[in-house]
Design an enzyme around this catalytic site. Structure first.
Site, PDB file in Angstrom:
ATOM      1  N   GLY A  56     -33.912  31.538 -36.831  1.00 38.07           N
ATOM      2  CA  GLY A  56     -33.509  31.043 -35.515  1.00 38.07           C
ATOM      3  C   GLY A  56     -34.493  30.082 -34.878  1.00 38.07           C
ATOM      4  O   GLY A  56     -34.410  29.819 -33.678  1.00 38.07           O
TER       5      GLY A  56
ATOM      6  N   ASN B 100     -24.165  35.566 -41.085  1.00 38.50           N
ATOM      7  CA  ASN B 100     -24.545  36.702 -40.244  1.00 38.50           C
ATOM      8  C   ASN B 100     -24.319  36.288 -38.790  1.00 38.50           C
ATOM      9  O   ASN B 100     -25.095  35.524 -38.239  1.00 38.50           O
ATOM     10  CB  ASN B 100     -26.022  37.032 -40.504  1.00 38.50           C
ATOM     11  N   TRP B 101     -23.241  36.803 -38.201  1.00 38.88           N
ATOM     12  CA  TRP B 101     -22.927  36.405 -36.819  1.00 38.88           C
ATOM     13  C   TRP B 101     -23.812  37.120 -35.811  1.00 38.88           C
ATOM     14  O   TRP B 101     -23.793  36.795 -34.635  1.00 38.88           O
ATOM     15  CB  TRP B 101     -21.442  36.687 -36.535  1.00 38.88           C
ATOM     16  N   LYS B 102     -24.571  38.134 -36.247  1.00 42.33           N
ATOM     17  CA  LYS B 102     -25.430  38.898 -35.322  1.00 42.33           C
ATOM     18  C   LYS B 102     -24.589  39.387 -34.141  1.00 42.33           C
ATOM     19  O   LYS B 102     -23.426  39.720 -34.324  1.00 42.33           O
ATOM     20  CB  LYS B 102     -26.637  38.043 -34.890  1.00 42.33           C
TER      21      LYS B 102
ATOM     22  N   SER C 136     -32.996  29.528 -40.752  1.00 42.46           N
ATOM     23  CA  SER C 136     -32.753  28.129 -40.361  1.00 42.46           C
ATOM     24  C   SER C 136     -32.119  27.288 -41.469  1.00 42.46           C
ATOM     25  O   SER C 136     -32.432  26.100 -41.597  1.00 42.46           O
ATOM     26  CB  SER C 136     -34.042  27.486 -39.838  1.00 42.46           C
TER      27      SER C 136
ATOM     28  N   GLY D 244     -27.541  32.451 -40.266  1.00 42.96           N
ATOM     29  CA  GLY D 244     -27.248  32.974 -38.939  1.00 42.96           C
ATOM     30  C   GLY D 244     -26.491  31.952 -38.110  1.00 42.96           C
ATOM     31  O   GLY D 244     -25.279  31.789 -38.231  1.00 42.96           O
ATOM     32  N   GLY D 245     -27.230  31.232 -37.268  1.00 42.14           N
ATOM     33  CA  GLY D 245     -26.623  30.309 -36.304  1.00 42.14           C
ATOM     34  C   GLY D 245     -25.586  29.369 -36.897  1.00 42.14           C
ATOM     35  O   GLY D 245     -24.509  29.172 -36.321  1.00 42.14           O
TER      36      GLY D 245
ATOM     37  N   GLU E  10     -36.064  36.387 -46.090  1.00 36.41           N
ATOM     38  CA  GLU E  10     -35.973  35.744 -44.785  1.00 36.41           C
ATOM     39  C   GLU E  10     -37.330  35.815 -44.076  1.00 36.41           C
ATOM     40  O   GLU E  10     -37.662  36.851 -43.473  1.00 36.41           O
ATOM     41  CB  GLU E  10     -34.934  36.436 -43.911  1.00 36.41           C
TER      42      GLU E  10
ATOM     43  N   HIS F 128     -32.399  43.850 -41.937  1.00 34.40           N
ATOM     44  CA  HIS F 128     -32.676  42.547 -41.338  1.00 34.40           C
ATOM     45  C   HIS F 128     -33.921  42.680 -40.450  1.00 34.40           C
ATOM     46  O   HIS F 128     -34.121  43.723 -39.832  1.00 34.40           O
ATOM     47  CB  HIS F 128     -31.464  42.088 -40.520  1.00 34.40           C
TER      48      HIS F 128
ATOM     49  N   GLU G 235     -34.544  41.674 -37.619  1.00 37.66           N
ATOM     50  CA  GLU G 235     -34.234  42.025 -36.220  1.00 37.66           C
ATOM     51  C   GLU G 235     -34.012  43.529 -36.080  1.00 37.66           C
ATOM     52  O   GLU G 235     -34.354  44.118 -35.059  1.00 37.66           O
ATOM     53  CB  GLU G 235     -33.017  41.215 -35.745  1.00 37.66           C
TER      54      GLU G 235
HETATM   55  P1  PGA Z   1     -30.711  31.670 -38.758  1.00 43.09           P
HETATM   56  O1  PGA Z   1     -30.675  33.252 -39.043  1.00 43.09           O
HETATM   57  O2  PGA Z   1     -29.905  30.995 -39.851  1.00 43.09           O
HETATM   58  O3  PGA Z   1     -30.063  31.514 -37.395  1.00 43.09           O
HETATM   59  O4  PGA Z   1     -32.134  31.262 -38.780  1.00 43.09           O
HETATM   60  C1  PGA Z   1     -30.716  33.765 -40.355  1.00 43.09           C
HETATM   61  C2  PGA Z   1     -30.654  35.271 -40.336  1.00 43.09           C
HETATM   62  O5  PGA Z   1     -31.289  35.887 -39.468  1.00 43.09           O
HETATM   63  O6  PGA Z   1     -29.978  35.887 -41.165  1.00 43.09           O
END
Ligand code: PGA
Length: 244
Positions: free
Chosen positions: A171, A11-13, A204, A225-226, A165, A95, A97
Protein backbone atom coordinates in the site's frame (compact mmCIF):
# COMPACT_ATOMS: atom_id res chain seq x y z
CA UNK A 1 9.61 -31.37 -11.68
CA UNK A 2 6.04 -30.11 -12.05
CA UNK A 3 5.95 -26.41 -12.76
CA UNK A 4 4.18 -24.05 -10.35
CA UNK A 5 0.83 -22.69 -11.55
CA UNK A 6 0.47 -18.99 -12.29
CA UNK A 7 -1.99 -17.14 -10.08
CA UNK A 8 -3.21 -13.55 -9.93
CA UNK A 9 -4.92 -13.08 -6.56
CA UNK A 10 -6.79 -9.93 -5.58
CA UNK A 11 -7.11 -8.98 -1.91
CA UNK A 12 -9.93 -6.47 -1.42
CA UNK A 13 -9.13 -6.18 2.33
CA UNK A 14 -11.86 -4.24 4.18
CA UNK A 15 -13.20 -2.69 0.98
CA UNK A 16 -16.31 -3.44 -1.03
CA UNK A 17 -20.07 -3.26 -0.76
CA UNK A 18 -22.57 -5.15 -2.87
CA UNK A 19 -22.47 -2.44 -5.55
CA UNK A 20 -18.78 -3.24 -6.07
CA UNK A 21 -19.61 -6.77 -7.25
CA UNK A 22 -20.01 -5.07 -10.61
CA UNK A 23 -16.20 -4.88 -10.77
CA UNK A 24 -16.01 -8.66 -10.38
CA UNK A 25 -18.57 -9.12 -13.18
CA UNK A 26 -16.70 -6.73 -15.48
CA UNK A 27 -13.42 -8.52 -14.72
CA UNK A 28 -14.93 -11.94 -15.42
CA UNK A 29 -16.15 -10.74 -18.82
CA UNK A 30 -12.90 -8.99 -19.69
CA UNK A 31 -10.63 -11.98 -18.99
CA UNK A 32 -12.85 -14.72 -20.39
CA UNK A 33 -10.01 -17.23 -20.99
CA UNK A 34 -7.03 -16.14 -18.90
CA UNK A 35 -3.63 -17.78 -19.18
CA UNK A 36 -3.39 -18.06 -15.39
CA UNK A 37 -5.52 -18.66 -12.32
CA UNK A 38 -7.59 -15.62 -11.28
CA UNK A 39 -8.80 -15.15 -7.72
CA UNK A 40 -10.67 -12.41 -5.88
CA UNK A 41 -10.77 -12.34 -2.08
CA UNK A 42 -13.51 -9.92 -0.98
CA UNK A 43 -14.51 -9.29 2.63
CA UNK A 44 -16.42 -12.21 4.18
CA UNK A 45 -19.73 -10.38 3.76
CA UNK A 46 -19.38 -10.52 -0.05
CA UNK A 47 -18.00 -14.03 -0.59
CA UNK A 48 -21.30 -15.78 -1.30
CA UNK A 49 -22.66 -12.97 -3.46
CA UNK A 50 -19.41 -12.73 -5.41
CA UNK A 51 -19.29 -16.48 -5.93
CA UNK A 52 -22.79 -16.22 -7.43
CA UNK A 53 -21.83 -13.18 -9.53
CA UNK A 54 -18.84 -14.94 -11.15
CA UNK A 55 -20.26 -18.50 -11.28
CA UNK A 56 -19.33 -20.23 -14.53
CA UNK A 57 -16.45 -17.80 -15.25
CA UNK A 58 -12.69 -18.14 -14.76
CA UNK A 59 -12.77 -15.98 -11.60
CA UNK A 60 -12.40 -17.94 -8.35
CA UNK A 61 -13.32 -16.55 -4.95
CA UNK A 62 -11.47 -16.72 -1.64
CA UNK A 63 -11.55 -15.51 1.96
CA UNK A 64 -9.04 -13.30 3.79
CA UNK A 65 -8.81 -15.28 7.03
CA UNK A 66 -10.33 -18.27 8.80
CA UNK A 67 -10.38 -19.66 12.34
CA UNK A 68 -8.26 -22.68 13.28
CA UNK A 69 -11.26 -24.49 14.78
CA UNK A 70 -14.03 -26.11 12.76
CA UNK A 71 -16.83 -24.50 14.77
CA UNK A 72 -17.64 -23.31 18.27
CA UNK A 73 -17.83 -20.34 20.61
CA UNK A 74 -15.70 -17.85 18.67
CA UNK A 75 -17.81 -14.73 18.26
CA UNK A 76 -17.10 -12.85 15.06
CA UNK A 77 -14.90 -15.53 13.53
CA UNK A 78 -15.44 -17.55 10.35
CA UNK A 79 -14.39 -21.18 9.87
CA UNK A 80 -12.76 -22.67 6.81
CA UNK A 81 -15.81 -24.83 6.20
CA UNK A 82 -18.01 -21.70 6.24
CA UNK A 83 -15.81 -20.18 3.55
CA UNK A 84 -16.19 -23.31 1.43
CA UNK A 85 -19.94 -23.26 2.05
CA UNK A 86 -20.02 -19.65 0.78
CA UNK A 87 -18.27 -20.56 -2.46
CA UNK A 88 -14.63 -19.90 -1.55
CA UNK A 89 -11.81 -22.09 -2.87
CA UNK A 90 -8.86 -20.23 -1.34
CA UNK A 91 -8.08 -18.36 1.86
CA UNK A 92 -5.36 -15.78 2.51
CA UNK A 93 -3.64 -16.51 5.85
CA UNK A 94 -1.01 -14.65 7.87
CA UNK A 95 -1.27 -11.41 5.93
CA UNK A 96 0.99 -8.84 7.62
CA UNK A 97 -2.07 -6.74 8.48
CA UNK A 98 -3.50 -9.67 10.45
CA UNK A 99 -0.11 -10.45 12.01
CA UNK A 100 0.11 -6.77 13.10
CA UNK A 101 -3.56 -5.94 13.89
CA UNK A 102 -4.51 -9.26 15.49
CA UNK A 103 -1.17 -10.46 16.82
CA UNK A 104 -1.23 -13.60 14.67
CA UNK A 105 1.96 -15.62 15.03
CA UNK A 106 3.32 -18.08 12.50
CA UNK A 107 2.15 -20.87 14.82
CA UNK A 108 -1.40 -19.46 14.60
CA UNK A 109 -1.06 -19.26 10.83
CA UNK A 110 0.02 -22.91 10.60
CA UNK A 111 -3.02 -23.96 12.65
CA UNK A 112 -5.33 -21.95 10.41
CA UNK A 113 -3.69 -23.38 7.29
CA UNK A 114 -4.19 -26.89 8.64
CA UNK A 115 -7.89 -26.09 9.15
CA UNK A 116 -8.10 -24.64 5.64
CA UNK A 117 -6.57 -27.80 4.17
CA UNK A 118 -8.95 -29.94 6.19
CA UNK A 119 -11.90 -28.08 4.68
CA UNK A 120 -10.52 -28.40 1.14
CA UNK A 121 -9.31 -24.81 0.73
CA UNK A 122 -6.03 -23.73 -0.82
CA UNK A 123 -4.16 -21.64 1.77
CA UNK A 124 -2.24 -18.58 0.55
CA UNK A 125 0.31 -18.12 3.33
CA UNK A 126 1.89 -14.65 3.52
CA UNK A 127 5.41 -13.87 4.71
CA UNK A 128 7.47 -10.69 4.60
CA UNK A 129 9.96 -8.49 6.42
CA UNK A 130 9.47 -5.02 7.88
CA UNK A 131 11.59 -2.15 6.67
CA UNK A 132 13.68 -2.24 9.86
CA UNK A 133 14.33 -5.96 9.33
CA UNK A 134 15.44 -5.33 5.74
CA UNK A 135 17.65 -2.41 6.77
CA UNK A 136 19.38 -4.58 9.35
CA UNK A 137 20.04 -7.39 6.87
CA UNK A 138 17.57 -9.86 8.36
CA UNK A 139 15.23 -10.27 5.37
CA UNK A 140 16.05 -13.88 4.48
CA UNK A 141 16.15 -15.01 8.11
CA UNK A 142 12.76 -13.43 8.82
CA UNK A 143 11.05 -14.65 5.67
CA UNK A 144 12.42 -18.20 5.83
CA UNK A 145 11.68 -18.36 9.55
CA UNK A 146 8.07 -17.32 8.96
CA UNK A 147 7.76 -19.84 6.14
CA UNK A 148 9.05 -22.75 8.20
CA UNK A 149 6.79 -21.93 11.16
CA UNK A 150 3.66 -21.09 9.12
CA UNK A 151 3.54 -24.18 6.91
CA UNK A 152 1.33 -26.95 8.29
CA UNK A 153 2.07 -30.67 7.91
CA UNK A 154 1.13 -31.95 4.48
CA UNK A 155 1.55 -28.70 2.54
CA UNK A 156 1.78 -29.40 -1.21
CA UNK A 157 1.31 -27.49 -4.45
CA UNK A 158 -2.29 -28.73 -4.49
CA UNK A 159 -3.25 -27.04 -1.22
CA UNK A 160 -0.75 -24.23 -0.61
CA UNK A 161 0.47 -21.01 -2.22
CA UNK A 162 3.10 -18.71 -0.67
CA UNK A 163 2.98 -14.92 -1.00
CA UNK A 164 6.11 -12.87 -0.33
CA UNK A 165 4.92 -9.45 0.76
CA UNK A 166 7.50 -7.03 2.19
CA UNK A 167 5.51 -5.12 4.84
CA UNK A 168 7.00 -1.80 3.74
CA UNK A 169 5.88 -2.33 0.14
CA UNK A 170 2.20 -2.93 0.96
CA UNK A 171 0.00 0.00 0.00
CA UNK A 172 2.98 2.36 -0.22
CA UNK A 173 3.73 2.47 -3.93
CA UNK A 174 7.26 1.31 -3.10
CA UNK A 175 8.60 -2.03 -4.31
CA UNK A 176 11.87 -3.88 -3.78
CA UNK A 177 14.29 -3.95 -6.69
CA UNK A 178 13.85 -6.85 -9.09
CA UNK A 179 17.09 -8.31 -7.68
CA UNK A 180 15.73 -8.13 -4.14
CA UNK A 181 12.50 -9.89 -5.15
CA UNK A 182 14.50 -12.53 -7.03
CA UNK A 183 16.78 -13.15 -4.04
CA UNK A 184 13.85 -13.82 -1.69
CA UNK A 185 11.89 -15.92 -4.19
CA UNK A 186 14.96 -18.05 -4.99
CA UNK A 187 15.48 -18.67 -1.28
CA UNK A 188 11.79 -19.49 -0.75
CA UNK A 189 11.80 -21.96 -3.65
CA UNK A 190 14.77 -23.77 -2.12
CA UNK A 191 12.96 -24.05 1.21
CA UNK A 192 9.59 -25.32 0.01
CA UNK A 193 8.47 -28.83 0.92
CA UNK A 194 7.15 -29.13 -2.67
CA UNK A 195 9.02 -27.14 -5.35
CA UNK A 196 5.83 -26.81 -7.41
CA UNK A 197 4.13 -24.61 -4.78
CA UNK A 198 3.31 -21.27 -6.43
CA UNK A 199 5.22 -18.22 -5.16
CA UNK A 200 3.41 -14.89 -5.43
CA UNK A 201 4.96 -11.46 -4.97
CA UNK A 202 2.78 -8.85 -3.24
CA UNK A 203 3.22 -5.18 -2.39
CA UNK A 204 2.29 -2.29 -4.69
CA UNK A 205 1.87 -4.46 -7.80
CA UNK A 206 0.32 -2.27 -10.51
CA UNK A 207 -0.27 -2.54 -14.27
CA UNK A 208 2.89 -0.44 -14.73
CA UNK A 209 5.29 -2.78 -12.88
CA UNK A 210 3.59 -6.17 -13.32
CA UNK A 211 5.42 -7.23 -16.49
CA UNK A 212 8.91 -6.74 -15.06
CA UNK A 213 7.99 -8.48 -11.80
CA UNK A 214 6.43 -11.47 -13.62
CA UNK A 215 9.62 -11.84 -15.68
CA UNK A 216 11.54 -12.84 -12.50
CA UNK A 217 12.30 -16.57 -12.60
CA UNK A 218 10.69 -17.73 -9.36
CA UNK A 219 7.72 -15.34 -9.38
CA UNK A 220 4.58 -17.30 -10.30
CA UNK A 221 2.08 -14.49 -9.84
CA UNK A 222 0.96 -11.73 -7.53
CA UNK A 223 -1.14 -10.94 -4.49
CA UNK A 224 -2.63 -7.57 -5.35
CA UNK A 225 -4.36 -5.19 -2.94
CA UNK A 226 -5.33 -1.72 -4.14
CA UNK A 227 -5.02 -2.48 -7.86
CA UNK A 228 -7.42 -5.44 -7.57
CA UNK A 229 -10.36 -3.20 -6.67
CA UNK A 230 -10.79 -1.95 -10.22
CA UNK A 231 -11.46 -4.48 -12.96
CA UNK A 232 -9.45 -2.48 -15.48
CA UNK A 233 -6.28 -2.45 -13.38
CA UNK A 234 -6.54 -6.04 -12.19
CA UNK A 235 -7.38 -7.15 -15.74
CA UNK A 236 -4.17 -5.53 -16.98
CA UNK A 237 -2.15 -7.34 -14.30
CA UNK A 238 -3.81 -10.65 -15.23
CA UNK A 239 -2.93 -10.07 -18.90
CA UNK A 240 0.68 -9.35 -17.95
CA UNK A 241 0.86 -12.59 -15.98
CA UNK A 242 -0.75 -14.58 -18.77
CA UNK A 243 1.83 -13.23 -21.22
CA UNK A 244 4.82 -13.90 -18.91
P1 PGA B 1 -1.13 -3.53 -2.24
O1 PGA B 1 -1.46 -4.68 -1.16
O2 PGA B 1 -1.15 -4.18 -3.61
O3 PGA B 1 -2.24 -2.51 -2.07
O4 PGA B 1 0.21 -3.00 -1.89
C1 PGA B 1 -0.99 -5.99 -1.32
C2 PGA B 1 -1.46 -6.86 -0.18
O5 PGA B 1 -1.47 -6.40 0.97
O6 PGA B 1 -1.84 -8.02 -0.38
Amino acid sequence: MTKACKLAAGNWKMNGLRADLEQARILAQAIAKPNCGVLLCPPATLIAAMADAVAGTAVMVGGQDCHAQISGAHTGDVSAQMLVDSGARYVILGHSERRADHGESSVDVAAKAGAAHGAGLVAIICVGETEAERDSGQTLDVVLGQLAASLPEGATAANTVIAYEPVWAIGTGRTPTLEQIAEVHDALRESLPDAAISLLYGGSVKPGNATEIFAIANVDGALVGGASLKAEDFGAIISALGAA
